[in-house]
Design a protein around this motif. Structure first.
Motif, PDB file in Angstrom:
ATOM      1  N   VAL A  10       0.837  -1.194   0.000  1.00 11.49           N
ATOM      2  CA  VAL A  10       0.000   0.000   0.000  1.00 11.49           C
ATOM      3  C   VAL A  10       0.877   1.253   0.000  1.00 11.49           C
ATOM      4  O   VAL A  10       1.821   1.364   0.793  1.00 11.49           O
ATOM      5  CB  VAL A  10      -0.931   0.014   1.229  1.00 11.49           C
ATOM      6  N   VAL A  11       0.558   2.179  -0.892  1.00  9.99           N
ATOM      7  CA  VAL A  11       1.293   3.437  -1.010  1.00  9.99           C
ATOM      8  C   VAL A  11       0.558   4.494  -0.191  1.00  9.99           C
ATOM      9  O   VAL A  11      -0.584   4.828  -0.474  1.00  9.99           O
ATOM     10  CB  VAL A  11       1.394   3.879  -2.481  1.00  9.99           C
ATOM     11  N   SER A  12       1.206   4.991   0.835  1.00  6.48           N
ATOM     12  CA  SER A  12       0.602   6.004   1.700  1.00  6.48           C
ATOM     13  C   SER A  12       1.696   6.825   2.347  1.00  6.48           C
ATOM     14  O   SER A  12       2.743   6.287   2.724  1.00  6.48           O
ATOM     15  CB  SER A  12      -0.263   5.348   2.782  1.00  6.48           C
ATOM     16  N   ARG A  13       1.438   8.139   2.471  1.00 12.48           N
ATOM     17  CA  ARG A  13       2.396   9.004   3.166  1.00 12.48           C
ATOM     18  C   ARG A  13       2.234   8.921   4.682  1.00 12.48           C
ATOM     19  O   ARG A  13       3.077   9.403   5.420  1.00 12.48           O
ATOM     20  CB  ARG A  13       2.221  10.457   2.706  1.00 12.48           C
TER      21      ARG A  13
ATOM     22  N   GLY B 111     -14.443  14.005 -13.208  1.00 13.00           N
ATOM     23  CA  GLY B 111     -13.661  12.986 -12.520  1.00 13.00           C
ATOM     24  C   GLY B 111     -12.214  13.020 -12.945  1.00 13.00           C
ATOM     25  O   GLY B 111     -11.844  13.649 -13.935  1.00 13.00           O
ATOM     26  N   ARG B 112     -11.384  12.325 -12.212  1.00 14.87           N
ATOM     27  CA  ARG B 112      -9.947  12.313 -12.462  1.00 14.87           C
ATOM     28  C   ARG B 112      -9.596  11.494 -13.677  1.00 14.87           C
ATOM     29  O   ARG B 112     -10.072  10.384 -13.851  1.00 14.87           O
ATOM     30  CB  ARG B 112      -9.246  11.719 -11.255  1.00 14.87           C
ATOM     31  N   ARG B 113      -8.761  12.046 -14.512  1.00 16.74           N
ATOM     32  CA  ARG B 113      -8.348  11.343 -15.727  1.00 16.74           C
ATOM     33  C   ARG B 113      -7.039  10.584 -15.505  1.00 16.74           C
ATOM     34  O   ARG B 113      -6.260  10.934 -14.628  1.00 16.74           O
ATOM     35  CB  ARG B 113      -8.209  12.337 -16.881  1.00 16.74           C
ATOM     36  N   LEU B 114      -6.853   9.578 -16.324  1.00 16.83           N
ATOM     37  CA  LEU B 114      -5.652   8.761 -16.194  1.00 16.83           C
ATOM     38  C   LEU B 114      -4.400   9.559 -16.491  1.00 16.83           C
ATOM     39  O   LEU B 114      -3.432   9.526 -15.732  1.00 16.83           O
ATOM     40  CB  LEU B 114      -5.748   7.552 -17.138  1.00 16.83           C
ATOM     41  N   PHE B 115      -4.389  10.271 -17.606  1.00 11.62           N
ATOM     42  CA  PHE B 115      -3.163  10.946 -18.030  1.00 11.62           C
ATOM     43  C   PHE B 115      -3.183  12.387 -17.552  1.00 11.62           C
ATOM     44  O   PHE B 115      -4.076  13.164 -17.906  1.00 11.62           O
ATOM     45  CB  PHE B 115      -3.023  10.876 -19.552  1.00 11.62           C
ATOM     46  N   ASP B 116      -2.187  12.733 -16.751  1.00  5.00           N
ATOM     47  CA  ASP B 116      -2.072  14.104 -16.269  1.00  5.00           C
ATOM     48  C   ASP B 116      -1.344  14.950 -17.314  1.00  5.00           C
ATOM     49  O   ASP B 116      -0.847  14.442 -18.318  1.00  5.00           O
ATOM     50  CB  ASP B 116      -1.347  14.152 -14.920  1.00  5.00           C
ATOM     51  N   GLU B 117      -1.301  16.256 -17.082  1.00  4.20           N
ATOM     52  CA  GLU B 117      -0.612  17.134 -18.013  1.00  4.20           C
ATOM     53  C   GLU B 117       0.899  17.048 -17.816  1.00  4.20           C
ATOM     54  O   GLU B 117       1.382  16.912 -16.690  1.00  4.20           O
ATOM     55  CB  GLU B 117      -1.080  18.578 -17.812  1.00  4.20           C
TER      56      GLU B 117
ATOM     57  N   GLY C 206      11.404 -13.678  -6.823  1.00 11.23           N
ATOM     58  CA  GLY C 206      10.276 -14.417  -6.272  1.00 11.23           C
ATOM     59  C   GLY C 206       8.926 -13.836  -6.640  1.00 11.23           C
ATOM     60  O   GLY C 206       7.895 -14.391  -6.248  1.00 11.23           O
ATOM     61  N   ILE C 207       8.923 -12.724  -7.377  1.00  8.63           N
ATOM     62  CA  ILE C 207       7.668 -12.067  -7.750  1.00  8.63           C
ATOM     63  C   ILE C 207       7.408 -12.269  -9.238  1.00  8.63           C
ATOM     64  O   ILE C 207       8.260 -11.974 -10.076  1.00  8.63           O
ATOM     65  CB  ILE C 207       7.717 -10.566  -7.410  1.00  8.63           C
ATOM     66  N   ARG C 208       6.212 -12.762  -9.557  1.00  8.78           N
ATOM     67  CA  ARG C 208       5.843 -13.025 -10.940  1.00  8.78           C
ATOM     68  C   ARG C 208       5.330 -11.777 -11.636  1.00  8.78           C
ATOM     69  O   ARG C 208       5.622 -11.525 -12.805  1.00  8.78           O
ATOM     70  CB  ARG C 208       4.772 -14.119 -10.958  1.00  8.78           C
ATOM     71  N   GLY C 209       4.520 -10.995 -10.927  1.00  7.49           N
ATOM     72  CA  GLY C 209       3.955  -9.795 -11.516  1.00  7.49           C
ATOM     73  C   GLY C 209       3.366  -8.897 -10.457  1.00  7.49           C
ATOM     74  O   GLY C 209       3.029  -9.343  -9.356  1.00  7.49           O
ATOM     75  N   ILE C 210       3.244  -7.624 -10.787  1.00  3.69           N
ATOM     76  CA  ILE C 210       2.732  -6.596  -9.875  1.00  3.69           C
ATOM     77  C   ILE C 210       1.554  -5.931 -10.562  1.00  3.69           C
ATOM     78  O   ILE C 210       1.701  -5.352 -11.644  1.00  3.69           O
ATOM     79  CB  ILE C 210       3.826  -5.560  -9.559  1.00  3.69           C
ATOM     80  N   LEU C 211       0.386  -5.999  -9.943  1.00  2.00           N
ATOM     81  CA  LEU C 211      -0.823  -5.427 -10.520  1.00  2.00           C
ATOM     82  C   LEU C 211      -1.231  -4.190  -9.734  1.00  2.00           C
ATOM     83  O   LEU C 211      -1.265  -4.209  -8.502  1.00  2.00           O
ATOM     84  CB  LEU C 211      -1.970  -6.441 -10.499  1.00  2.00           C
ATOM     85  N   ILE C 212      -1.556  -3.116 -10.470  1.00  2.00           N
ATOM     86  CA  ILE C 212      -2.056  -1.884  -9.849  1.00  2.00           C
ATOM     87  C   ILE C 212      -3.514  -1.724 -10.247  1.00  2.00           C
ATOM     88  O   ILE C 212      -3.817  -1.293 -11.365  1.00  2.00           O
ATOM     89  CB  ILE C 212      -1.262  -0.647 -10.308  1.00  2.00           C
ATOM     90  N   PRO C 213      -4.450  -2.060  -9.368  1.00  2.00           N
ATOM     91  CA  PRO C 213      -5.862  -1.802  -9.677  1.00  2.00           C
ATOM     92  C   PRO C 213      -6.228  -0.378  -9.263  1.00  2.00           C
ATOM     93  O   PRO C 213      -5.949   0.050  -8.143  1.00  2.00           O
ATOM     94  CB  PRO C 213      -6.594  -2.844  -8.818  1.00  2.00           C
ATOM     95  N   GLY C 214      -6.858   0.364 -10.187  1.00  2.00           N
ATOM     96  CA  GLY C 214      -7.210   1.750  -9.847  1.00  2.00           C
ATOM     97  C   GLY C 214      -5.965   2.555  -9.520  1.00  2.00           C
ATOM     98  O   GLY C 214      -4.989   2.553 -10.264  1.00  2.00           O
ATOM     99  N   SER C 215      -6.026   3.272  -8.371  1.00  2.00           N
ATOM    100  CA  SER C 215      -4.838   3.947  -7.823  1.00  2.00           C
ATOM    101  C   SER C 215      -4.203   4.886  -8.847  1.00  2.00           C
ATOM    102  O   SER C 215      -3.032   4.746  -9.213  1.00  2.00           O
ATOM    103  CB  SER C 215      -3.814   2.917  -7.332  1.00  2.00           C
ATOM    104  N   ILE C 216      -4.977   5.854  -9.307  1.00  3.14           N
ATOM    105  CA  ILE C 216      -4.563   6.710 -10.426  1.00  3.14           C
ATOM    106  C   ILE C 216      -3.239   7.408 -10.157  1.00  3.14           C
ATOM    107  O   ILE C 216      -2.355   7.458 -11.017  1.00  3.14           O
ATOM    108  CB  ILE C 216      -5.658   7.745 -10.743  1.00  3.14           C
ATOM    109  N   SER C 217      -3.073   7.983  -8.967  1.00  4.72           N
ATOM    110  CA  SER C 217      -1.845   8.733  -8.691  1.00  4.72           C
ATOM    111  C   SER C 217      -0.618   7.825  -8.706  1.00  4.72           C
ATOM    112  O   SER C 217       0.461   8.239  -9.147  1.00  4.72           O
ATOM    113  CB  SER C 217      -1.952   9.453  -7.342  1.00  4.72           C
ATOM    114  N   VAL C 218      -0.777   6.590  -8.247  1.00  3.12           N
ATOM    115  CA  VAL C 218       0.338   5.638  -8.284  1.00  3.12           C
ATOM    116  C   VAL C 218       0.710   5.336  -9.731  1.00  3.12           C
ATOM    117  O   VAL C 218       1.893   5.342 -10.101  1.00  3.12           O
ATOM    118  CB  VAL C 218      -0.029   4.342  -7.530  1.00  3.12           C
ATOM    119  N   VAL C 219      -0.291   5.092 -10.568  1.00  6.88           N
ATOM    120  CA  VAL C 219      -0.037   4.809 -11.981  1.00  6.88           C
ATOM    121  C   VAL C 219       0.647   5.996 -12.647  1.00  6.88           C
ATOM    122  O   VAL C 219       1.608   5.831 -13.412  1.00  6.88           O
ATOM    123  CB  VAL C 219      -1.346   4.457 -12.708  1.00  6.88           C
TER     124      VAL C 219
END
Length: 204
Positions: A83-86, A152-158, A115-128
């Motif tokens: 989890v990404v959190s400040r 609403g928030r868009r995927l691609f920021d400026e 040991g990690i096969r893959g990392i999935l980011i569901p949602g979490s726009i700012s992380v992406v």
């Protein structure tokens, strides 16, 4: 190297902050299958604080309830969740941990973990957005709904630099939802109008 995959529900005008009013009418067995395929790619979920709070507030209860979605709820509970959190967090959902240190450094280390096969980011726009800027996203898996959300928030920021993408797979669902899988790619060679005039319609 483990792949970092972003999976997002998104509107035709690029809004990735979903509204149940425009999302759920399009959720059918095809979308459920696509979501399952995305989650099956990975053994680590990387999620932002808001997404985590939403998931943790719903899926443990759904697992306990034993309904039709209990199997998927158990899958989410069993997977490792970073989890990404400040802010420091007290986790009540099993297999949850706080990202350690800088996000880019942490994800670079996760990608390099044998040991990690893959990392999935569901949602979490700012992380992406942060990981796209750092060049760490290997795939964008978008379920594009046939609706212009208009807010609403868009995927691609400026930003100053375009993200160039190649399409690796597409699928059209009966609901009109488009499943598009993109991977980052290099920019095409520069081309100006004078070099494409032979492609302009003849007007005949």
């Amino acid at each position: 190297m483990a792949k970092v995959i972003s999976t997002l529900f998104i509107s035709a005008d690029g809004v990735a902050e979903i509204d149940p009013d425009w999302h759920f009418p399009y959720f059918d067995e095809n979308m459920g299958r696509a979501v399952g395929e995305d989650y099956d790619t990975s053994d680590v979920l990387l999620i932002g604080r808001e997404t985590y709070d939403s998931f943790a507030g719903a899926w443990p209860d759904r697992e306990a309830a034993g309904g039709e979605d209990a199997g998927f709820a158990k899958q989410l509970g069993d997977v490792r969740k970073v989890v990404v959190s400040r802010q420091p967090l007290e986790f009540t959902w099993r297999n949850s941990e706080l990202v350690q240190g800088d996000l880019v450094d942490a994800v670079t280390a996760l990608k390099a973990d044998a040991g990690i096969r893959g990392i999935l980011i569901p949602g979490s726009i700012s992380v992406v957005q942060q990981l796209l800027a750092a060049g760490l996203v290997d795939e964008l898996r978008l379920l594009v709904h046939p609706v212009a959300a208009r807010k609403g928030r868009r995927l691609f920021d400026e930003g100053e630099t375009p993200y160039h993408l190649k399409v690796t797979a597409t699928e059209v669902f009966p609901t009109g939802v488009l499943r598009v899988i993109y991977a980052p790619t290099g920019a095409p060679a520069p081309v100006g109008y004078d070099e494409v005039t032979d492609q302009v319609p003849s007007g005949e």
